[in-house]
Design a protein around this motif. Structure first.
Motif, short mmCIF file in Angstrom:
data_model
loop_
_atom_site.label_atom_id
_atom_site.label_comp_id
_atom_site.label_asym_id
_atom_site.label_seq_id
_atom_site.Cartn_x
_atom_site.Cartn_y
_atom_site.Cartn_z
N SER A 23 0.84 -1.20 0.00
CA SER A 23 0.00 0.00 0.00
C SER A 23 0.87 1.25 0.00
N HIS A 24 0.32 2.36 -0.53
CA HIS A 24 1.02 3.64 -0.49
C HIS A 24 1.23 4.02 0.97
N TYR A 25 2.35 4.65 1.27
CA TYR A 25 2.68 4.93 2.68
C TYR A 25 1.67 5.86 3.37
N THR A 26 0.82 6.55 2.61
CA THR A 26 -0.22 7.38 3.23
C THR A 26 -1.56 6.65 3.32
N ASP A 27 -1.64 5.43 2.82
CA ASP A 27 -2.89 4.64 2.85
C ASP A 27 -2.92 3.82 4.14
N PHE A 28 -3.28 4.48 5.23
CA PHE A 28 -3.23 3.82 6.53
C PHE A 28 -4.18 2.63 6.62
N GLY A 120 1.81 10.57 14.93
CA GLY A 120 0.84 11.65 14.74
C GLY A 120 0.98 12.78 15.74
#
Length: 159
Positions: A23-28, A120
């Motif tokens: 998954s893309h690193y921003t697709d949590f 975060g």
């Protein structure tokens, strides 16, 4: 202010069984699903029990590491010896670590919660240190009062 500490740790190695996260690193949501599917698979096929059989303590590590420009994720233990099923001996450096503590209903909830708080909030609040890469891990340390407890360990350097 989030509850965290900065602690000095000796270098240590985690014996891990891993998978590449696609998954893309921003697709949590995608990353979390891949991680949950990975844990389910290694628990069902017995690989996780085999890994725990060589552990030197009861800690269970969930390690995130960039390797050759790939996002890798490992289930790991502290171990003195390797085993054929292991995919990597992950080296954690001696030095300072941001440590975030918590507890949750399940291992997955604990890992997700600690990761979310650490990346975060805490790394933004901890103005005196910076995360410059390297492996980081959630460490499941046990159960008490029906909850799983543990810590997130992130190696940092002084600014």
């Amino acid at each position: 202010m989030t509850n965290y500490s900065i602690e000095e740790k000796d270098s240590f190695s985690v014996l891990g069984i891993g998978t590449e996260l696609k998954s893309h690193y921003t697709d949590f949501a995608g990353i979390n699903k891949e991680k949950m599917d990975f844990w389910k698979a290694i628990k069902e096929d017995g690989t996780f029990e085999t890994l725990k059989s060589v552990a030197s303590n009861d800690y269970v590590f969930a390690v995130n590491e960039a390797v050759n420009n790939k996002m890798m994720y490992y289930a790991g233990v502290l171990a003195e010896k390797s085993m054929p099923e292991a995919t990597r001996m992950i080296q954690f450096p001696q030095g300072e670590y941001v440590v975030v503590r918590g507890e949750a209903q399940t291992s997955e909830e604990l890992s997700n919660m600690l990761t979310g708080i650490a990346f975060g909030q805490v790394l933004g609040e901890a103005k005196e240190v910076a995360y410059v890469g390297g492996p980081n891990a959630t460490v499941e340390m046990g159960e008490r009062n029906g909850l799983v407890f543990g810590e997130m360990w992130i190696p940092v350097v002084r600014k």
